[in-house]
Design an enzyme around this catalytic site. Structure first.
Site, PDB file in Angstrom:
ATOM      1  CG  ASN A  21      13.783 -41.422  -8.370  1.00  0.00           C
ATOM      2  OD1 ASN A  21      13.332 -40.604  -9.465  1.00  0.00           O
ATOM      3  ND2 ASN A  21      14.777 -40.879  -7.541  1.00  0.00           N
ATOM      4  CB  SER A  76      18.981 -41.823  -9.518  1.00  0.00           C
ATOM      5  OG  SER A  76      17.626 -41.537  -9.444  1.00  0.00           O
ATOM      6  CG  HIS A  90      19.290 -47.250  -2.805  1.00  0.00           C
ATOM      7  ND1 HIS A  90      18.805 -46.301  -2.019  1.00  0.00           N
ATOM      8  CD2 HIS A  90      19.186 -46.796  -4.071  1.00  0.00           C
ATOM      9  CE1 HIS A  90      18.446 -45.472  -2.737  1.00  0.00           C
ATOM     10  NE2 HIS A  90      18.762 -45.483  -3.690  1.00  0.00           N
ATOM     11  CB  SER A 139      18.180 -36.859  -7.463  1.00  0.00           C
ATOM     12  OG  SER A 139      18.065 -37.898  -8.148  1.00  0.00           O
ATOM     13  CG  HIS A 192      19.649 -41.435  -0.309  1.00  0.00           C
ATOM     14  ND1 HIS A 192      20.894 -40.762  -0.874  1.00  0.00           N
ATOM     15  CD2 HIS A 192      19.004 -41.776  -1.582  1.00  0.00           C
ATOM     16  CE1 HIS A 192      20.719 -40.374  -2.116  1.00  0.00           C
ATOM     17  NE2 HIS A 192      19.616 -41.073  -2.383  1.00  0.00           N
ATOM     18  CD  GLU A 202      14.473 -45.054   0.933  1.00  0.00           C
ATOM     19  OE1 GLU A 202      14.515 -44.466  -0.352  1.00  0.00           O
ATOM     20  OE2 GLU A 202      13.487 -45.625   1.036  1.00  0.00           O
ATOM     21  CB  THR A 258      10.654 -43.903  -0.698  1.00  0.00           C
ATOM     22  OG1 THR A 258      11.994 -43.443  -0.807  1.00  0.00           O
ATOM     23  CG2 THR A 258      10.708 -44.115   1.061  1.00  0.00           C
ATOM     24  CG  HIS A 309      21.828 -41.072  -5.658  1.00  0.00           C
ATOM     25  ND1 HIS A 309      21.040 -42.324  -5.485  1.00  0.00           N
ATOM     26  CD2 HIS A 309      23.057 -41.142  -4.843  1.00  0.00           C
ATOM     27  CE1 HIS A 309      21.936 -43.091  -4.269  1.00  0.00           C
ATOM     28  NE2 HIS A 309      23.079 -42.517  -4.055  1.00  0.00           N
TER      29      HIS A 309
HETATM   30  S1  SF4 Z   1      11.840 -39.706  -3.821  1.00  0.00           S
HETATM   31 FE1  SF4 Z   1      10.230 -39.652  -2.060  1.00  0.00          FE
HETATM   32  S2  SF4 Z   1      11.222 -40.385  -0.501  1.00  0.00           S
HETATM   33 FE2  SF4 Z   1      12.936 -39.973  -1.844  1.00  0.00          FE
HETATM   34  S3  SF4 Z   1      13.652 -37.872  -1.362  1.00  0.00           S
HETATM   35 FE3  SF4 Z   1      12.010 -37.620  -2.719  1.00  0.00          FE
HETATM   36  S4  SF4 Z   1      10.006 -37.468  -1.602  1.00  0.00           S
HETATM   37 FE4  SF4 Z   1      11.447 -38.172  -0.049  1.00  0.00          FE
END
Ligand code: SF4
Length: 326
Positions: free
Chosen positions: A238, A236, A137, A281, A87, A139, A178, A53
């Site tokens: 995370n 994204s 999402h 990302s 993902h 994932e 994750t 992303h």
């Molecule tokens: S954030 Fe974690 S689960 Fe997602 S691609 Fe990166 S290492 Fe893998």
């Protein structure tokens, strides 16, 4: 041409740079996979969904000959490689690729594949699977798509966990996306455990090392700064979580930006200190671009605050390795 601003006129700004930040091992592997496929097989190389992303990364790969598609029906029948994003994808996608004899390369992060495997094992053992994650999402779509429709129940919030009623409380397991907030997930898991003591947990935490480490670094830095800036994309997960973590840690001004041009300078007017991090990302070049943008307005002093060392590395998908040594 206007003269360069006199450094003496710039207000001072202490920048605390979170470490670790930015690219994780799964993202590095996915981007390397596209680049290697372009080198090895030449363009075009098809990529299902944004490989990671980040618009900048996608544009760079597009410039080199990658063609991004949302679904396989946009890929012509040919011998061209088709790469699945970090993902992960529902099982129906590789099945469809096999049916059409497409040259599929799976760049799903191994830590996402681990969650897929666990969900599959639970299902085979007759357990109902609860997936903690965000609806829509990619994932989550990929993980839910490992099992037949209706086999996985998605739980997004603590209220969902309180309202959930399983088919059989003795045959229950959970898995998570994750890239979730560690604290929110802990709350949801605590509710599920209290209500269903027999619920089976993942062997090893599903929230990955990169998500954990980036959130921990933000928790350390956010209380010490006037504002916190996360470099990352709005889609994204995370990166969004990093902004929330900063907010909850008491930081007054937080922002998620993709590029220096996106910065809303009104948030950063009178600040004396700023924390900067980047989602898994977001490439480091964008962090540098943003630091440069602050340097043009403030007399900056940059300090790195490191809370963990990372040495995780994932080898390329098999089809792209030159030899066993790699
Ligand atoms: S954030 Fe974690 S689960 Fe997602 S691609 Fe990166 S290492 Fe893998």
């Amino acid at each position: 041409m206007s003269a360069a601003p006199n450094p003496a006129e710039k207000p001072p700004l202490r920048i605390l740079l979170c470490a670790p930040r930015g690219f994780c091992a799964g993202v590095v592997r996915a981007i390397d996979a596209v680049e290697r496929a372009l080198e090895k097989y030449g363009p075009p190389v098809y990529v299902r969904h944004e490989i990671v992303h980040n618009k900048y990364v996608v544009q760079e790969l597009r410039r080199k000959g990658a063609v991004f598609v949302e679904e396989l029906d946009e890929v012509p029948d040919s011998d061209r490689p088709v790469i699945f994003s970090a993902h992960g994808v529902p099982k129906s996608v590789p099945d469809e690729a096999a049916r059409r004899a497409l040259f599929a390369i799976d760049a799903t992060c191994p830590l996402v594949t681990k969650v897929h495997r666990e969900a599959t094992v639970h299902f085979k053992r007759g357990r109902e699977v609860v997936l903690i994650g965000h609806r829509d999402h990619p994932e989550v779509i990929g993980t839910m798509g490992q099992l037949p429709e209706g086999a996985v129940t998605l739980i997004e919030t603590a209220d969902d966990a309180r309202a959930f009623s399983p088919r059989d409380a003795a045959k229950l397991a959970y898995a998570t996306q994750t890239t979730l907030s560690i604290d929110d997930t802990a709350e949801i898991v605590a509710i599920l455990r209290e209500r269903f003591p027999a619920i089976v947990a993942p062997h090893k935490e599903d929230i990955c090392y990169a998500t954990t480490n980036r959130q921990e670094a933000v928790k350390r830095v956010a209380p010490e700064v006037d504002a916190m800036l996360v470099v990352g994309a709005p889609n994204s997960s995370n990166s969004q979580r990093l902004r929330e973590v900063a907010e909850r840690a008491g930081c007054r001004g937080t922002a998620l930006v993709q590029r220096a041009d996106d910065i809303d300078w009104s948030i950063f007017g009178a600040i004396k200190s700023l924390g900067i991090t980047a989602g898994a990302s977001a490439p480091e070049v964008l962090v540098e671009e943003i630091i440069d943008a602050f340097a043009s307005r403030y007399a900056i002093e940059v300090e790195t605050v490191s809370t963990a060392e990372e040495s995780v590395f994932f080898p390329l998908p098999r089809e792209l390795r030159n030899d066993a040594a790699e």
